[in-house]
Design an enzyme around this catalytic site. Structure first.
Site, short mmCIF file in Angstrom:
data_model
loop_
_atom_site.label_atom_id
_atom_site.label_comp_id
_atom_site.label_asym_id
_atom_site.label_seq_id
_atom_site.Cartn_x
_atom_site.Cartn_y
_atom_site.Cartn_z
N GLY A 60 16.09 6.80 5.07
CA GLY A 60 14.76 7.07 3.96
C GLY A 60 15.28 8.68 3.20
N LEU A 61 14.04 9.28 3.12
CA LEU A 61 13.79 10.70 2.33
C LEU A 61 13.27 11.42 3.77
CD1 LEU A 61 11.36 10.19 -0.69
CD2 LEU A 61 13.14 10.19 -0.27
N SER A 302 1.91 0.76 -8.67
CA SER A 302 2.11 1.33 -8.36
C SER A 302 0.70 1.99 -9.12
CB SER A 302 2.86 2.07 -9.34
OG SER A 302 2.01 3.95 -9.34
N ARG A 348 -7.66 5.86 -2.55
CA ARG A 348 -6.66 3.72 -1.79
C ARG A 348 -8.12 3.60 -1.12
NH1 ARG A 348 -0.39 4.96 -1.01
NH2 ARG A 348 -0.35 5.40 -2.75
N HIS A 419 -0.31 -1.32 3.74
CA HIS A 419 0.52 -0.58 2.68
C HIS A 419 1.62 0.31 3.78
CE1 HIS A 419 3.26 1.37 -0.25
NE2 HIS A 419 2.42 2.53 -0.34
N GLU A 443 7.05 8.79 7.65
CA GLU A 443 6.02 7.86 8.57
C GLU A 443 6.12 7.52 9.75
OE1 GLU A 443 4.47 3.52 6.53
OE2 GLU A 443 6.13 4.74 5.97
#
Length: 653
Positions: A60-61, A302, A348, A419, A443
């Protein structure tokens, strides 16, 4: 209102170990710490880099950027992913944007304000040094990505555009319509492929890490399974980097890709790596509601939609009229009413709980009353339909395809869903775990977000770790190498391989009556019910018991069909679910131990009179770092101190 939880209940489920500390962050002014760390770090000259090897798990990133950058620097890199291509990593699903303190809008933003917003947004449960470095590095990320050709949105004059995300009052989020993660990952993927072509990176797709190899108390390699042939392989190097994402799929239903799992980090945890803050999971407020028991995942809409969409419910409970039939004076724009300073752009965790409360009060909309409206009528009237389509068109198209409803004409229905996970393997300032030689990025580690992640900060952290942090801190570690060469005959390698083979043989030999997915779904129900948006002492104790019963049932009654020597997705899922079950228990123990509410962790016993999270800084201003134990885990506390940001109750009103 104060907590009523007994202070000793949680200690029935875990032991207490000595405190730990991050000893790598330099002292001195916070704005100079990262520069000082880089300057004082050891270097490796280009000729010696060719003699040093690094394993990077995940593309991933964070993992893709790290492998590409380390390969460019001249190290020998082995990269692993379970997907059929590095560009199918879950980073590709991120939609809304990436934060950076460029202050292009001239609206008062700065590195310090991004730092302050992130610490506050995380409810004062993250390290100041790490967060400041993230804000500091953010300004370089955008330049890096533009140079790679990432097509960020631009204003009429050609300058990069920005929009706002939750928890801030400035516009610092760079975006590429609603597919920012995809475009950023393609940039990292192209850099990675260049190094694969140059021969500095060896790419291993369709390989899943199943064990960590430790030699003389150093991480020296991994055991992987070729997911096509079933062959068990061992790979060794001078250092190992885990960049394998989060563990949101412990809830079964989440916005994560179905293959996302915790196995790599959990295998490392069982080898001694501390798992930090596992109960800190993020419930995203802007997801398409569940539509039936048959679903295997949920879909994120989003957070950027909250820039122009207005969230509301009917003022009257049980109002089943269509949205168009409810007049304006009978609508409750509850976020704008309760939090006038931030409105629909509150963080959030706050937006998610507010939606839950509305639905609990009988004001929810859609099937089962589990939804609230996200309405763009005002934005379409103010901006015009073409402008809204230009900003959010692909997101609206996705919503229409999934629900069969036209969001340009009818408000979207949204509801919170699992999420992101702020918890992960414990790391120090260098991103090294407590296991020497094991580095953790993105993450998969715990380090930047505290108890709640601000929107658009995940992509920022992944690229910061991969492009700018790890290449410096890993060099400091590798400067003492190369380490003793080990091969497949080494005792530690043989033992790690044997453990994997025995585990697979056990899965295939149980031959029970229940499917792997049935266990995963049952675990998800337990976790959502008792360790989801709201937790209680009674519920968490019950959940721990239920999970222990589920674990016993799994190892006696799971049915894994097929054999190892072939493509066997049931076998793959069995290993992942077995690890999720153990992780779920630790998450509940961590949540039980933390007798306060902070960010995404909301203990019902600890809330203010108006239902907001109530922290207890005198008791819980620490990182929970858990050491694995066969009988029960051991808690190590890393005290958190705040020198630059005043610890106070968050207020977005």
């Amino acid at each position: 209102m104060t907590t009523t939880t007994s202070p000793n209940v949680s200690e029935q489920f875990h032991a207490i170990g000595p405190d730990i500390a991050d000893t790598k962050a330099p002292a001195g002014p916070i704005e100079k710490r990262w520069d000082d760390r880089k300057f004082n770090a050891k270097l490796v000259n280009p000729a010696n880099r060719r003699k040093l090897s690094v394993i990077v798990v995940g593309t991933g990133l964070a993992g893709g950027a790290a492998a590409a950058t380390l390969g460019e620097a001249g190290y020998q890199v082995k990269s692993f992913c379970y997907q059929d291509s590095p560009r199918r990593a879950h980073s590709i699903a991120a939609q809304g944007g990436i934060n950076a303190a460029k202050n292009y809008r001239n609206d008062g933003d700065s590195i310090y304000r991004l730092f302050d917003d992130t610490v506050k947004g995380g409810d004062f449960r993250a390290r100041e040094s790490n967060v400041y470095r993230l804000a500091q590095v953010s300004v370089n990320i955008i330049d890096q990505c533009v140079a790679q050709g990432v097509p960020f949105a631009r204003e009429y004059g050609g300058l990069l555009d920005n929009r706002s995300f939750g928890g801030v009052q400035v516009s610092r989020t760079f975006y590429a319509r609603g597919q920012t993660g995809q475009q950023l990952l393609i940039g990292a993927y192209q850099a990675l492929e260049r190094q694969i072509g140059a021969g500095t990176v060896e790419m291993n797709t369709r390989h899943e890490m199943l064990e960590l190899i430790m030699v003389d108390n150093r991480a020296r390699g991994i055991v992987v399974r070729d997911m096509v042939t079933g062959e068990i392989e061992t790979h060794t190097a001078d250092a190992v980097v885990l960049a394998t994402g989060g563990y949101g799929n412990v809830f079964f239903l989440s916005t994560n890709a179905m293959g996302s799992n915790t196995t790599a980090t959990w295998r490392a945890h069982k080898k001694g790596a501390y798992f930090a803050n596992p109960c800190y999971t993020q419930i995203h407020p802007t997801c398409i509601p569940v539509s039936g028991d048959y679903q295997s995942k949920l879909t994120l809409m989003s957070e950027s939609l909250r820039n122009d969409g207005r969230i509301w419910v009917p003022k009257k409970a049980g109002d089943e009229r269509a949205a168009a039939d409810i007049p304006e004076d009978e609508r409750d724009y509850y976020l704008e009413r309760i939090y006038p300073a931030f409105g629909n752009l509150v963080p959030r965790d706050i937006a998610s709980r507010a939606a839950k409360y509305q639905c609990d009060d009988g004001k929810g909309v859609g099937p089962g009353g589990l939804g609230v409206y996200l309405d763009f009528a005002e934005a379409i009237e103010r901006l015009g339909l073409p402008a809204v389509k230009a900003k959010y068109g692909n997101l609206f198209d996705m919503y229409a395809q999934i629900t069969g409803e036209n969001p340009y004409e009818t408000p979207m229905r949204i509801y919170p869903a699992v999420h992101y996970t702020m918890g992960g393997l414990w790391v120090d300032y260098d991103l090294q775990s407590n296991l020497t030689g094991l580095f953790v990025a993105g993450e998969a580690n715990f380090s930047e977000h505290g108890a709640n992640r601000l929107g658009a900060s995940a992509l920022m952290q992944g690229l910061a770790d991969g492009y700018f942090v790890l290449p410096n801190t890993l060099a400091n570690y590798l400067a003492d190498g190369p380490y003793e060469k080990i091969d497949d005959s080494h005792e530690a390698v043989v033992e790690a391989r044997r453990a994997v083979e025995e585990r697979i043989a056990t899965f295939l030999s149980i031959n029970g009556t229940r499917t792997v997915d049935s266990f995963h779904k049952e675990l998800g129900h337990i976790m959502w019910e008792y360790c989801g948006m709201e937790r209680t002492e009674e519920g968490l104790i019950k959940a721990i018991g239920l999970i222990r019963d589920l674990k016993q049932a799994f190892w006696s009654d799971v049915k894994v069909t097929g054999v190892n020597e072939e493509l066997n997705q049931t076998l793959e899922r069995a290993g992942r679910v077995a690890d999720f079950i153990e992780l779920g228990e630790l998450m509940c123990i961590d949540a039980l131990n933390r007798r306060e509410s902070c960010g995404g962790h909301f203990r019902a016993e600890s809330q203010t009179e108006d239902g907001e999270a109530l922290r207890h800084d005198d008791e819980f201003a620490y990182v929970s770092a858990w050491e694995f134990g066969e009988e029960r885990p051991t808690l190590h506390k890393e005290p958190l101190e705040y020198e630059y940001v005043e610890m106070k109750s968050r207020s977005y009103k």
